[in-house]
Design a protein around this motif. Structure first.
Motif, PDB file in Angstrom:
ATOM      1  N   ALA A 283       0.830  -0.712   0.109  1.00 56.71           N
ATOM      2  CA  ALA A 283       0.072  -0.030   0.093  1.00 56.71           C
ATOM      3  C   ALA A 283       1.103   1.280   0.288  1.00 56.71           C
ATOM      4  CB  ALA A 283      -0.871   0.370   1.759  1.00 56.71           C
ATOM      5  N   GLN A 287       1.279   4.321  -4.340  1.00 59.01           N
ATOM      6  CA  GLN A 287       0.981   5.571  -4.401  1.00 59.01           C
ATOM      7  C   GLN A 287       2.578   5.887  -4.859  1.00 59.01           C
ATOM      8  OE1 GLN A 287       2.309   8.107  -1.878  1.00 59.01           O
ATOM      9  NE2 GLN A 287       2.649   6.777  -0.406  1.00 59.01           N
ATOM     10  N   ILE A 350      -4.117   5.485   5.178  1.00 61.34           N
ATOM     11  CA  ILE A 350      -3.769   5.559   3.721  1.00 61.34           C
ATOM     12  C   ILE A 350      -4.804   4.848   3.038  1.00 61.34           C
ATOM     13  CG2 ILE A 350      -2.795   3.525   2.839  1.00 61.34           C
ATOM     14  CD1 ILE A 350      -0.871   2.808   4.804  1.00 61.34           C
ATOM     15  N   GLY A 353      -6.153   8.168   2.788  1.00 62.07           N
ATOM     16  CA  GLY A 353      -5.657   8.918   1.430  1.00 62.07           C
ATOM     17  C   GLY A 353      -5.602   8.102  -0.296  1.00 62.07           C
ATOM     18  N   TYR A 354      -5.729   7.010  -0.209  1.00 62.28           N
ATOM     19  CA  TYR A 354      -6.247   6.973  -1.611  1.00 62.28           C
ATOM     20  C   TYR A 354      -7.748   6.463  -2.195  1.00 62.28           C
ATOM     21  CZ  TYR A 354      -2.430   3.728  -2.471  1.00 62.28           C
ATOM     22  OH  TYR A 354      -0.797   3.134  -2.650  1.00 62.28           O
ATOM     23  N   SER A 357      -8.346   9.948  -3.102  1.00 67.11           N
ATOM     24  CA  SER A 357      -7.406  10.551  -4.819  1.00 67.11           C
ATOM     25  C   SER A 357      -8.320  10.732  -5.878  1.00 67.11           C
ATOM     26  CB  SER A 357      -6.122   9.621  -5.219  1.00 67.11           C
ATOM     27  OG  SER A 357      -7.095   8.755  -4.669  1.00 67.11           O
ATOM     28  N   THR A 371      -0.926  12.435  -0.832  1.00 66.25           N
ATOM     29  CA  THR A 371       0.804  11.719  -0.992  1.00 66.25           C
ATOM     30  C   THR A 371       0.563  12.290   1.355  1.00 66.25           C
ATOM     31  OG1 THR A 371       2.093  14.194  -1.367  1.00 66.25           O
ATOM     32  CG2 THR A 371       2.074  12.083  -2.873  1.00 66.25           C
ATOM     33  N   CYS A 374      -1.540  10.178   3.027  1.00 64.75           N
ATOM     34  CA  CYS A 374      -0.662   8.438   2.840  1.00 64.75           C
ATOM     35  C   CYS A 374       0.448   7.857   3.935  1.00 64.75           C
ATOM     36  CB  CYS A 374      -0.783   7.613   1.531  1.00 64.75           C
ATOM     37  SG  CYS A 374      -2.837   7.676   0.213  1.00 64.75           S
ATOM     38  N   ASN A 375       0.787   8.656   3.508  1.00 65.89           N
ATOM     39  CA  ASN A 375       2.402   9.016   4.268  1.00 65.89           C
ATOM     40  C   ASN A 375       1.899   9.205   5.424  1.00 65.89           C
ATOM     41  OD1 ASN A 375       4.842   8.321   2.254  1.00 65.89           O
ATOM     42  ND2 ASN A 375       3.176   9.713   1.228  1.00 65.89           N
ATOM     43  N   CYS A 450      -6.099   1.169  -2.252  1.00 71.00           N
ATOM     44  CA  CYS A 450      -7.496   1.648  -1.141  1.00 71.00           C
ATOM     45  C   CYS A 450      -7.751   0.207  -0.817  1.00 71.00           C
ATOM     46  CB  CYS A 450      -8.334   2.091  -2.412  1.00 71.00           C
ATOM     47  SG  CYS A 450      -9.445   2.813  -0.662  1.00 71.00           S
ATOM     48  N   ALA A 453      -5.534  -1.794   1.787  1.00 75.04           N
ATOM     49  CA  ALA A 453      -5.016  -1.015   3.056  1.00 75.04           C
ATOM     50  C   ALA A 453      -6.004  -1.076   3.478  1.00 75.04           C
ATOM     51  CB  ALA A 453      -4.946   0.603   2.275  1.00 75.04           C
TER      52      ALA A 453
END
Length: 487
Positions: A283, A287, A350, A353-354, A357, A371, A374-375, A450, A453
């Motif tokens: 995961a 990205q 995470i 975050g996906y 997007s 980003t 996700c991070n 996604c 994750a």
């Protein structure tokens, strides 16, 4: 043998120890991304084909996978400081070889040597358990774990700027200097750590078997799309990997001094944490493969953002800093609710975050937000994973266990590269005489990230991490167990 230091002694300077080990981890991670700005130009720079040039990337992946668990085992046997110093040697030598390379063969050799230094990160995490006082351990592990992301993110803009404004050889000379500085800092400021009183013998046969199995597996994964997933070579490599790893597993269960104690790794907490690590690694990396391409594709495609390599690196750099910022928050959450909760939270972040997007693909600021989210999740997860591992293994095996876990994450990133590469190559368009990934291909890759994750979150939820009532802190108690007692 190195002597065990008193972690409560003021001469150990916990802040200095953490700073040096975190810097070492960042430099080791820099070696993974230092070559990224050169990928498109490598065939011309090295007078070779694109297929041969790809081994510059693959060599680092293979050597890191093979030597990381070996470094961990030797760290447990002979002391982590000693192995940290020894890990700097191939890193420095490899950088120097790359700096002088004019053809593909020495470049591949140099990159392979650089990959041997990646064991610095799990060794450093394990050394923290020996060197720091209990109250500093949780946040220090989280920061050390995030050094992988920090180094990787900072490496993109730095290496792009150097590559665009001077000779690419300067990148590797600078890497050699950084490696030498890290070695000097470790020598000066990191005390010796405890080695096993009865170290036994190093398992050379186990190291050879694991190396053969991993090389076959990772070459098959990384070259499957190029050579053909149904080709005899790829199928043969997968078959050889299965046979080699099965034989390795049998040997590890029957030798008195195994490279990796599989009886420990099959404990439910360790097994499921390693399984979650594979999926989190997938995961995290998906990205990191998709978003830079979206940033650099021409605007004329209708979905590309037309950024230069340097601009792309600058847009991606804050993601690494986000990992550093969330690491102390993750440590506090682990102290209050346990590292399992922190890892679960990280996996869900995470996934968020996906998911974010999908509406944010059309702008650079939107991808920056993706980003960062996700991070932030990766930072939480990567900080919690070592705590989960170390709370379930004897202190004498922390380096080997952490190194094996790092290997699991690396396998996850390898699978991510294979799956994302296959999706983007299959879902492509023709543009200006070139084949480019389509917008639907990118969206599909992000949706897969996604889903992965969420799978990581489900695995994490199944980790049998028992919460007990808080107990008073006792200086004689292992610090990881103190964190565990609060979970």
């Amino acid at each position: 043998m190195e002597k065990c230091v008193d972690r409560h002694s003021p001469t150990t300077r916990p802040g200095g120890i953490l700073s040096v080990l975190a810097a070492a981890g960042i430099v080791a991670a820099l070696m993974q991304t230092i070559v990224v700005p050169l990928i498109g130009d490598l065939p011309k720079l090295l007078n070779t084909s694109a297929s041969n040039a790809s081994w510059v990337i693959t060599a680092t992946l293979l050597s890191a996978a093979v030597f990381t668990p070996i470094a961990g085992r030797l760290g447990d046997m002979y002391g982590k400081r000693r192995m940290l110093l020894l890990s700097c040697v191939p890193l420095i030598a490899g950088s120097a070889v790359c700096a002088m390379a004019a053809s593909v063969a020495p470049m591949v050799i140099g990159r392979g040597l650089q990959g041997m230094g990646v064991g610095i990160v799990p060794l450093g995490i394990s050394a923290l358990r020996d060197l720091l006082p209990p109250e500093r351990l949780g946040s220090s592990i989280a920061l050390m774990s995030s050094s992988l992301g920090i180094g990787g993110a900072l490496g993109l803009p730095i290496s792009a700027a150097v590559a665009q404004n001077t000779s690419w050889h300067v990148l590797f000379w600078a890497a050699a200097v950084l490696g030498a500085m890290v070695a000097a800092l470790i020598w000066l400021f990191i005390p010796g750590t405890a080695a096993k009183e009865s170290a036994g013998r190093f398992d050379f046969l186990g190291a050879l078997g694991l190396g053969i199995g991993l090389v076959c597996l990772l070459i098959a994964i990384s070259k499957g799309a190029t050579w053909g997933w149904a080709s005899g070579t790829i199928l043969g490599l997968f078959a050889a990997a299965i046979v080699a790893l099965a034989a390795w597993g049998w040997w590890e269960l029957h030798t008195p001094d195994p490279l990796v104690d599989l009886r420990v790794t099959v404990r439910p907490q360790v097994l499921l944490t390693n399984a979650a690590s594979v999926v989190v690694g997938f995961a995290m990396y998906a990205q990191a493969l998709i978003l830079p391409q979206l940033l650099q594709l021409p605007e004329a495609t209708g979905y590309g953002l037309g950024q230069s390599m340097l601009a792309m690196g600058l847009w991606m750099a804050p993601a690494g800093l986000m990992m550093m910022l969330v690491s102390p928050l993750g440590a506090r959450l682990s102290a209050a609710r346990g590292p399992k909760v922190t890892l679960l939270t990280g996996c869900l972040v995470i996934a968020l975050g996906y998911a974010s997007s999908i509406p944010l693909l059309g702008s650079t600021w939107g991808l920056l937000v993706v980003t960062l989210i996700c991070n932030a999740g990766v930072g939480l997860g990567y900080g919690a994973i070592p705590a989960l591992i170390m709370s379930a293994v004897p202190q004498s095996e922390t380096a080997a266990a952490n190194s094996f876990n790092t290997l699991m994450r690396s396998i996850g990133t390898s699978f991510a590269a294979a799956v994302v590469g296959m999706v983007l190559s299959q879902m492509s368009i023709q543009f200006g005489g070139h084949t480019l990934p389509s917008e639907n291909g990118f969206r599909t890759g992000l949706l897969i990230g996604c889903g992965v994750a969420l799978v990581a979150a489900a695995i994490t939820a199944a980790i049998p991490y028992r919460r007990t009532s808080p107990t008073p802190i006792d200086s004689s108690t292992d610090p990881i167990e103190k964190v565990a007692s609060r979970a």
